[in-house]
Motif scaffolding. Structure first.
Motif, PDB file in Angstrom:
ATOM      1  N   ILE A  75      33.562 -15.652  20.970  1.00 52.71           N
ATOM      2  CA  ILE A  75      32.657 -16.487  20.181  1.00 52.71           C
ATOM      3  C   ILE A  75      33.201 -17.904  20.052  1.00 52.71           C
ATOM      4  CG2 ILE A  75      32.003 -16.918  17.774  1.00 52.71           C
ATOM      5  CD1 ILE A  75      30.951 -14.185  17.545  1.00 52.71           C
ATOM      6  N   ASP A  76      34.479 -18.030  19.796  1.00 58.57           N
ATOM      7  CA  ASP A  76      35.083 -19.359  19.649  1.00 58.57           C
ATOM      8  C   ASP A  76      34.909 -20.182  20.928  1.00 58.57           C
ATOM      9  OD1 ASP A  76      35.833 -18.611  17.115  1.00 58.57           O
ATOM     10  OD2 ASP A  76      37.874 -18.040  17.695  1.00 58.57           O
ATOM     11  N   GLN A  77      35.074 -19.531  22.079  1.00 57.20           N
ATOM     12  CA  GLN A  77      34.903 -20.227  23.356  1.00 57.20           C
ATOM     13  C   GLN A  77      33.445 -20.605  23.574  1.00 57.20           C
ATOM     14  OE1 GLN A  77      36.587 -17.529  26.238  1.00 57.20           O
ATOM     15  NE2 GLN A  77      38.665 -17.764  25.429  1.00 57.20           N
ATOM     16  N   ALA A  78      32.525 -19.700  23.194  1.00 60.30           N
ATOM     17  CA  ALA A  78      31.099 -19.979  23.372  1.00 60.30           C
ATOM     18  C   ALA A  78      30.657 -21.183  22.553  1.00 60.30           C
ATOM     19  CB  ALA A  78      30.276 -18.748  22.996  1.00 60.30           C
ATOM     20  N   LEU A  79      31.277 -21.404  21.406  1.00 61.24           N
ATOM     21  CA  LEU A  79      30.914 -22.518  20.535  1.00 61.24           C
ATOM     22  C   LEU A  79      31.356 -23.868  21.082  1.00 61.24           C
ATOM     23  CD1 LEU A  79      31.657 -20.952  17.033  1.00 61.24           C
ATOM     24  CD2 LEU A  79      29.408 -21.448  18.006  1.00 61.24           C
ATOM     25  N   ASP A  80      32.174 -23.853  22.136  1.00 59.34           N
ATOM     26  CA  ASP A  80      32.569 -25.117  22.774  1.00 59.34           C
ATOM     27  C   ASP A  80      31.387 -25.763  23.490  1.00 59.34           C
ATOM     28  OD1 ASP A  80      35.169 -24.860  21.873  1.00 59.34           O
ATOM     29  OD2 ASP A  80      35.880 -23.891  23.708  1.00 59.34           O
ATOM     30  N   ASP A  81      30.379 -24.959  23.830  1.00 58.98           N
ATOM     31  CA  ASP A  81      29.151 -25.447  24.466  1.00 58.98           C
ATOM     32  C   ASP A  81      28.134 -25.726  23.362  1.00 58.98           C
ATOM     33  OD1 ASP A  81      26.577 -25.558  25.775  1.00 58.98           O
ATOM     34  OD2 ASP A  81      27.462 -24.541  27.501  1.00 58.98           O
ATOM     35  N   ALA A  82      27.492 -26.879  23.400  1.00 59.19           N
ATOM     36  CA  ALA A  82      26.578 -27.275  22.323  1.00 59.19           C
ATOM     37  C   ALA A  82      25.238 -26.551  22.363  1.00 59.19           C
ATOM     38  CB  ALA A  82      26.338 -28.790  22.386  1.00 59.19           C
ATOM     39  N   ILE A 117      26.908  -9.104  10.095  1.00 61.71           N
ATOM     40  CA  ILE A 117      27.385  -9.832   8.906  1.00 61.71           C
ATOM     41  C   ILE A 117      28.717 -10.522   9.202  1.00 61.71           C
ATOM     42  CG2 ILE A 117      28.279  -9.545   6.565  1.00 61.71           C
ATOM     43  CD1 ILE A 117      26.178  -7.343   6.171  1.00 61.71           C
ATOM     44  N   ALA A 118      29.620  -9.797   9.859  1.00 59.75           N
ATOM     45  CA  ALA A 118      30.933 -10.373  10.168  1.00 59.75           C
ATOM     46  C   ALA A 118      30.800 -11.592  11.072  1.00 59.75           C
ATOM     47  CB  ALA A 118      31.823  -9.316  10.822  1.00 59.75           C
ATOM     48  N   MET A 119      29.988 -11.477  12.114  1.00 63.32           N
ATOM     49  CA  MET A 119      29.809 -12.606  13.031  1.00 63.32           C
ATOM     50  C   MET A 119      29.077 -13.759  12.359  1.00 63.32           C
ATOM     51  SD  MET A 119      29.063 -10.841  16.759  1.00 63.32           S
ATOM     52  CE  MET A 119      28.026  -9.487  16.197  1.00 63.32           C
ATOM     53  N   SER A 120      28.078 -13.457  11.542  1.00 66.13           N
ATOM     54  CA  SER A 120      27.324 -14.510  10.852  1.00 66.13           C
ATOM     55  C   SER A 120      28.218 -15.306   9.919  1.00 66.13           C
ATOM     56  CB  SER A 120      26.164 -13.895  10.065  1.00 66.13           C
ATOM     57  OG  SER A 120      25.237 -13.256  10.912  1.00 66.13           O
ATOM     58  N   GLU A 121      29.064 -14.605   9.181  1.00 68.23           N
ATOM     59  CA  GLU A 121      29.970 -15.269   8.238  1.00 68.23           C
ATOM     60  C   GLU A 121      30.915 -16.218   8.987  1.00 68.23           C
ATOM     61  OE1 GLU A 121      31.616 -15.911   4.320  1.00 68.23           O
ATOM     62  OE2 GLU A 121      29.702 -15.211   5.128  1.00 68.23           O
ATOM     63  N   ARG A 122      31.330 -15.811  10.167  1.00 73.03           N
ATOM     64  CA  ARG A 122      32.235 -16.649  10.960  1.00 73.03           C
ATOM     65  C   ARG A 122      31.481 -17.829  11.593  1.00 73.03           C
ATOM     66  NH1 ARG A 122      37.192 -15.436  13.215  1.00 73.03           N
ATOM     67  NH2 ARG A 122      37.828 -16.728  14.988  1.00 73.03           N
ATOM     68  N   LEU A 123      30.289 -17.541  12.105  1.00 73.19           N
ATOM     69  CA  LEU A 123      29.524 -18.543  12.841  1.00 73.19           C
ATOM     70  C   LEU A 123      28.961 -19.640  11.948  1.00 73.19           C
ATOM     71  CD1 LEU A 123      27.659 -16.134  15.259  1.00 73.19           C
ATOM     72  CD2 LEU A 123      29.041 -18.085  16.013  1.00 73.19           C
ATOM     73  N   GLN A 124      28.584 -19.292  10.711  1.00 71.50           N
ATOM     74  CA  GLN A 124      27.892 -20.272   9.879  1.00 71.50           C
ATOM     75  C   GLN A 124      28.781 -21.447   9.469  1.00 71.50           C
ATOM     76  OE1 GLN A 124      26.512 -19.147   6.025  1.00 71.50           O
ATOM     77  NE2 GLN A 124      28.258 -17.829   5.561  1.00 71.50           N
ATOM     78  N   ALA A 125      30.066 -21.322   9.711  1.00 70.56           N
ATOM     79  CA  ALA A 125      30.961 -22.451   9.447  1.00 70.56           C
ATOM     80  C   ALA A 125      30.707 -23.586  10.436  1.00 70.56           C
ATOM     81  CB  ALA A 125      32.416 -21.996   9.534  1.00 70.56           C
ATOM     82  N   LYS A 126      30.089 -23.239  11.612  1.00 70.60           N
ATOM     83  CA  LYS A 126      29.869 -24.257  12.648  1.00 70.60           C
ATOM     84  C   LYS A 126      28.409 -24.407  13.062  1.00 70.60           C
ATOM     85  CE  LYS A 126      34.495 -23.879  14.660  1.00 70.60           C
ATOM     86  NZ  LYS A 126      35.284 -23.670  15.907  1.00 70.60           N
ATOM     87  N   ARG A 127      27.604 -23.356  12.899  1.00 73.87           N
ATOM     88  CA  ARG A 127      26.199 -23.420  13.316  1.00 73.87           C
ATOM     89  C   ARG A 127      25.330 -22.720  12.272  1.00 73.87           C
ATOM     90  NH1 ARG A 127      26.100 -23.796  19.240  1.00 73.87           N
ATOM     91  NH2 ARG A 127      28.075 -24.825  19.764  1.00 73.87           N
ATOM     92  N   ASP A 128      24.057 -23.114  12.213  1.00 72.75           N
ATOM     93  CA  ASP A 128      23.093 -22.326  11.448  1.00 72.75           C
ATOM     94  C   ASP A 128      22.842 -21.019  12.190  1.00 72.75           C
ATOM     95  OD1 ASP A 128      22.953 -24.398   9.682  1.00 72.75           O
ATOM     96  OD2 ASP A 128      20.943 -25.052  10.233  1.00 72.75           O
ATOM     97  N   VAL A 129      22.611 -19.951  11.446  1.00 79.23           N
ATOM     98  CA  VAL A 129      22.462 -18.616  12.029  1.00 79.23           C
ATOM     99  C   VAL A 129      21.156 -17.983  11.556  1.00 79.23           C
ATOM    100  CG1 VAL A 129      23.489 -16.313  12.206  1.00 79.23           C
ATOM    101  CG2 VAL A 129      24.982 -18.333  12.057  1.00 79.23           C
ATOM    102  N   SER A 130      20.451 -17.328  12.477  1.00 82.21           N
ATOM    103  CA  SER A 130      19.238 -16.585  12.137  1.00 82.21           C
ATOM    104  C   SER A 130      19.354 -15.177  12.710  1.00 82.21           C
ATOM    105  CB  SER A 130      17.991 -17.259  12.717  1.00 82.21           C
ATOM    106  OG  SER A 130      17.855 -18.585  12.248  1.00 82.21           O
ATOM    107  N   VAL A 131      18.798 -14.209  11.977  1.00 82.72           N
ATOM    108  CA  VAL A 131      18.763 -12.816  12.435  1.00 82.72           C
ATOM    109  C   VAL A 131      17.294 -12.433  12.607  1.00 82.72           C
ATOM    110  CG1 VAL A 131      19.525 -10.460  12.016  1.00 82.72           C
ATOM    111  CG2 VAL A 131      20.874 -12.375  11.124  1.00 82.72           C
ATOM    112  N   PHE A 132      16.921 -12.069  13.825  1.00 81.47           N
ATOM    113  CA  PHE A 132      15.526 -11.838  14.208  1.00 81.47           C
ATOM    114  C   PHE A 132      15.276 -10.338  14.358  1.00 81.47           C
ATOM    115  CE2 PHE A 132      12.113 -11.491  17.335  1.00 81.47           C
ATOM    116  CZ  PHE A 132      11.209 -12.481  16.967  1.00 81.47           C
ATOM    117  N   TYR A 133      14.377  -9.792  13.542  1.00 89.96           N
ATOM    118  CA  TYR A 133      14.043  -8.374  13.673  1.00 89.96           C
ATOM    119  C   TYR A 133      12.660  -8.097  13.092  1.00 89.96           C
ATOM    120  CZ  TYR A 133      15.813  -8.097   8.813  1.00 89.96           C
ATOM    121  OH  TYR A 133      16.042  -8.287   7.473  1.00 89.96           O
TER     122      TYR A 133
END
Length: 330
Positions: A98-105, A123-139
């Motif tokens: 995930i950290d590497q993927a975030l290097d791409d805009a 939840i774990a990934m969202s909590e980590r990701l929201q520090a750098k990107r907005d996050v949405s969960v689609f269902y």
């Protein structure tokens, strides 16, 4: 202690005490009724095959169902702080992918199937990701899929504080437009790619030695938003609620010539690549897959596709069988 917390405590206790159930050699109709999931003979064969290929006995399927019940019962009692602590304590993931993927805009469409502990995994990934990107969960919305109400409830408790950058998008026109917009802005969207409203909306994909009907929606969203797809599986570990999010290689949307036929062909090939990425992560752990009952091999599927043509005959046709290595002559 509230009744809800008591039920959660009893569910955890029952799961721990039921560990010996993993040694059951076969189907037990009484347990099926208790779990409100009575299995057909074909489904019993599918579960037995998945357990065997994972080196487990049939009882592993029942024990996993108890773990799922205990997880939802427990998470339903937690507030935001408790839920984050619970998830963090049980998370054993390596997040370098995930950290590497975030290097791409560009946006990231995370394709996570209904496998294992996908809820705490998200939840774990969202909590980590929201520090750098907005996050949405689609269902799917609870109006169309009643059991999803629990996910809305847990989201409200964990991320509904007005500060969180994690939002819910339901599977409707508004949610779809919003998902594409968020991805175009470079944000992250989670989607569960292994579910469909109607079989008429699906296409047949080879997966773990079977032919399974999947929608191409994830690929379509990625193509229309120029987002990358990241296949992820939330794999349960030995302890009751422990898990590890495991990542396949990033999938780039396949190119299209811009025609409707070209779009369809590109989306099919992209979907195929996503499930090829998921396959090695799930193949020996299909007992943890919500749709393990559909794990029917080509050899087991004897029902005719048409009145006079068997599935076996169709699957010998290289035009129709994506597993075939036979050349197509034109």
């Amino acid at each position: 202690m509230t009744m809800q917390k008591l039920r959660a405590l009893l569910a955890r206790l029952a799961t721990r005490l039921s560990s010996p159930i993993k040694s059951l050699p076969g189907n037990l109709p009484q347990l099926d009724r208790l779990l409100k999931k009575e299995l057909t003979p074909l489904q019993i064969n599918a579960v037995a095959r998945a357990c065997h290929e994972g080196g487990e006995r049939f009882g592993a399927y029942y024990h996993w169902k108890f773990r799922q019940i205990a997880l939802l019962a427990t998470m339903s009692t937690l507030d935001r702080k408790q839920a984050i602590e619970f998830v963090t304590r049980n998370d054993h993931s390596d997040y370098r992918a995930i950290d590497q993927a975030l290097d791409d805009a560009r946006g990231i469409l995370i394709t996570i199937p209904h496998h294992g502990f996908y809820l705490p995994g998200i939840i774990a990934m969202s909590e980590r990701l929201q520090a750098k990107r907005d996050v949405s969960v689609f269902y799917e919305s609870p109006e169309n899929h009643a059991t999803n109400a629990i996910f809305d409830l847990i989201h409200k408790r964990v991320f509904g504080n007005g500060i969180s950058k994690v939002t819910i998008l339901h599977n409707n026109r508004v949610g779809l437009v919003r998902a594409i917009r968020e991805l175009r802005k470079g944000n992250v969207v989670f989607i569960l790619p292994d579910v469909a409203k109607r079989v008429q909306d699906t296409y047949r994909i080879p997966f773990c030695g079977m032919q399974r009907d999947f929608m191409l929606g994830s690929a379509t969203i990625a193509r229309r938003s120029d987002a990358r797809l990241m296949p992820v599986v939330s794999q349960p570990m030995k302890e009751l609620f422990e898990f590890s999010n495991q990542f396949a290689n990033i999938v780039e949307p396949c190119a299209t010539d811009g025609t409707s036929e070209g779009d369809l062909h590109a989306d099919y090939r992209t979907t195929l690549a996503v499930f090829r990425g998921l396959e090695p992560l799930m193949a020996r752990h299909l007992v943890f897959w919500q749709y393990v009952h559909s794990y029917v091999s080509v050899e087991m599927a004897k029902e005719p596709a048409f009145d006079t043509i068997s599935t076996e005959v169709l699957l010998k046709d290289p035009y129709l069988n994506p597993l075939s290595n036979s050349p197509i002559l034109v």
